[in-house]
Motif scaffolding. Structure first.
Motif, PDB file in Angstrom:
ATOM      1  N   MET A 177       0.433  -0.935   0.230  1.00  0.00           N
ATOM      2  CA  MET A 177       0.213   0.178  -0.124  1.00  0.00           C
ATOM      3  C   MET A 177       1.047   1.466  -0.061  1.00  0.00           C
ATOM      4  O   MET A 177       1.934   1.015   0.658  1.00  0.00           O
ATOM      5  CB  MET A 177      -0.458  -0.189   1.059  1.00  0.00           C
ATOM      6  N   ASN A 178       0.826   2.169  -1.126  1.00  0.00           N
ATOM      7  CA  ASN A 178       1.645   3.019  -0.594  1.00  0.00           C
ATOM      8  C   ASN A 178       0.741   4.622   0.074  1.00  0.00           C
ATOM      9  O   ASN A 178      -0.189   3.945   0.951  1.00  0.00           O
ATOM     10  CB  ASN A 178       1.734   4.199  -2.319  1.00  0.00           C
ATOM     11  N   LEU A 179       1.671   5.432   0.186  1.00  0.00           N
ATOM     12  CA  LEU A 179       1.317   6.143   1.443  1.00  0.00           C
ATOM     13  C   LEU A 179       0.454   7.698   0.863  1.00  0.00           C
ATOM     14  O   LEU A 179      -0.558   7.073   2.548  1.00  0.00           O
ATOM     15  CB  LEU A 179       2.558   7.667   1.963  1.00  0.00           C
ATOM     16  N   ILE A 180       0.050   7.725   0.057  1.00  0.00           N
ATOM     17  CA  ILE A 180      -1.656   8.226  -0.180  1.00  0.00           C
ATOM     18  C   ILE A 180      -3.018   7.168   0.655  1.00  0.00           C
ATOM     19  O   ILE A 180      -3.393   7.432   1.214  1.00  0.00           O
ATOM     20  CB  ILE A 180      -1.894   8.518  -1.562  1.00  0.00           C
ATOM     21  N   GLU A 181      -2.885   5.881   0.184  1.00  0.00           N
ATOM     22  CA  GLU A 181      -3.857   4.787   0.570  1.00  0.00           C
ATOM     23  C   GLU A 181      -3.701   4.836   2.242  1.00  0.00           C
ATOM     24  O   GLU A 181      -4.678   4.481   2.414  1.00  0.00           O
ATOM     25  CB  GLU A 181      -3.509   3.629  -0.314  1.00  0.00           C
ATOM     26  N   ILE A 182      -2.851   4.522   2.635  1.00  0.00           N
ATOM     27  CA  ILE A 182      -2.341   4.862   4.053  1.00  0.00           C
ATOM     28  C   ILE A 182      -3.137   5.659   4.863  1.00  0.00           C
ATOM     29  O   ILE A 182      -3.959   5.587   5.766  1.00  0.00           O
ATOM     30  CB  ILE A 182      -1.430   4.413   4.829  1.00  0.00           C
ATOM     31  N   ILE A 183      -2.301   6.488   3.974  1.00  0.00           N
ATOM     32  CA  ILE A 183      -3.094   7.909   4.943  1.00  0.00           C
ATOM     33  C   ILE A 183      -4.442   8.630   4.538  1.00  0.00           C
ATOM     34  O   ILE A 183      -5.271   8.159   5.946  1.00  0.00           O
ATOM     35  CB  ILE A 183      -2.470   9.507   4.552  1.00  0.00           C
ATOM     36  N   ILE A 196       4.758   5.549   9.446  1.00  0.00           N
ATOM     37  CA  ILE A 196       4.645   6.243   8.309  1.00  0.00           C
ATOM     38  C   ILE A 196       5.428   7.331   8.829  1.00  0.00           C
ATOM     39  O   ILE A 196       5.967   7.922   7.496  1.00  0.00           O
ATOM     40  CB  ILE A 196       3.537   6.356   7.592  1.00  0.00           C
ATOM     41  N   TYR A 197       5.811   8.036  10.189  1.00  0.00           N
ATOM     42  CA  TYR A 197       6.353   8.927  10.299  1.00  0.00           C
ATOM     43  C   TYR A 197       7.730   9.024  10.911  1.00  0.00           C
ATOM     44  O   TYR A 197       8.460   7.020  11.557  1.00  0.00           O
ATOM     45  CB  TYR A 197       5.172   9.538  11.794  1.00  0.00           C
ATOM     46  N   ALA A 198       7.942   9.858  10.466  1.00  0.00           N
ATOM     47  CA  ALA A 198       9.642   9.847  10.984  1.00  0.00           C
ATOM     48  C   ALA A 198       9.494   9.955  12.897  1.00  0.00           C
ATOM     49  O   ALA A 198       9.113  10.609  13.470  1.00  0.00           O
ATOM     50  CB  ALA A 198      11.153  10.797  10.632  1.00  0.00           C
ATOM     51  N   GLU A 199      10.913   9.187  13.455  1.00  0.00           N
ATOM     52  CA  GLU A 199      10.996   9.265  14.906  1.00  0.00           C
ATOM     53  C   GLU A 199      10.836  11.070  15.551  1.00  0.00           C
ATOM     54  O   GLU A 199      10.519  10.989  16.191  1.00  0.00           O
ATOM     55  CB  GLU A 199      12.686   8.447  15.720  1.00  0.00           C
ATOM     56  N   ASP A 200      11.300  11.723  14.506  1.00  0.00           N
ATOM     57  CA  ASP A 200      11.683  13.162  15.007  1.00  0.00           C
ATOM     58  C   ASP A 200      10.961  14.297  14.199  1.00  0.00           C
ATOM     59  O   ASP A 200      10.817  15.394  14.419  1.00  0.00           O
ATOM     60  CB  ASP A 200      12.952  13.718  14.944  1.00  0.00           C
ATOM     61  N   VAL A 201       9.560  13.470  13.595  1.00  0.00           N
ATOM     62  CA  VAL A 201       9.004  14.154  13.366  1.00  0.00           C
ATOM     63  C   VAL A 201       8.105  15.895  14.085  1.00  0.00           C
ATOM     64  O   VAL A 201       7.955  15.511  15.291  1.00  0.00           O
ATOM     65  CB  VAL A 201       7.495  13.251  12.868  1.00  0.00           C
TER      66      VAL A 201
END
Length: 125
Positions: free
Chosen positions: A1-7, A22-27
């Motif tokens: 699943m691509n990022l758009i579909e996950i969101i 899908i988020y970086a640790e330091d978002v």
């Protein structure tokens, strides 16, 4: 699943079962009420929303990707647990910036209304 579909899936089930991977640790996160850095703080914010508010609905109106940024248009609705159970609605948009690993490094929310307008929804005349 691509990022758009996950969101899209995350918006449909918000605030439950979010895809924090899908988020970086330091978002970096910012909205009209708060600003911070870190995935744990982001998870705490979502947990607070889930535990405190009722009948939460995050309606996605539009989503598109332009280079390294995903833009979403949405309306967030909830019932605040006050005795008169006010229904609150915040229309807004988000800008989600990604790094080269397709992780979200910045999540900035904007509202189409003022903070004062949101407060007034809690106390209808």
């Amino acid at each position: 699943m691509n990022l758009i579909e996950i969101i899209k899936a995350d918006y449909q089930q918000f605030p439950n079962n979010q895809s924090y991977n899908i988020y970086a640790e330091d978002v970096y996160f910012k909205d009209p009420l708060t600003e911070f850095r870190g995935l744990k703080r982001y998870q705490s914010l979502i947990d607070f929303i889930r535990k405190w508010f009722k009948d939460i609905n995050l309606e996605l109106h539009n989503i598109k990707q332009v280079e390294d940024t995903i833009h979403t248009e949405w309306t967030l609705n909830w019932t605040t647990p006050l005795p008169w159970q006010p229904r609150v609605s915040i229309p807004g948009w988000s800008e989600l910036k990604m790094n080269s690993d397709q992780k979200i490094i910045s999540h900035i929310d904007y509202w189409h209304c003022s903070r004062w307008e949101v407060i007034k929804q809690h106390f209808p005349l």
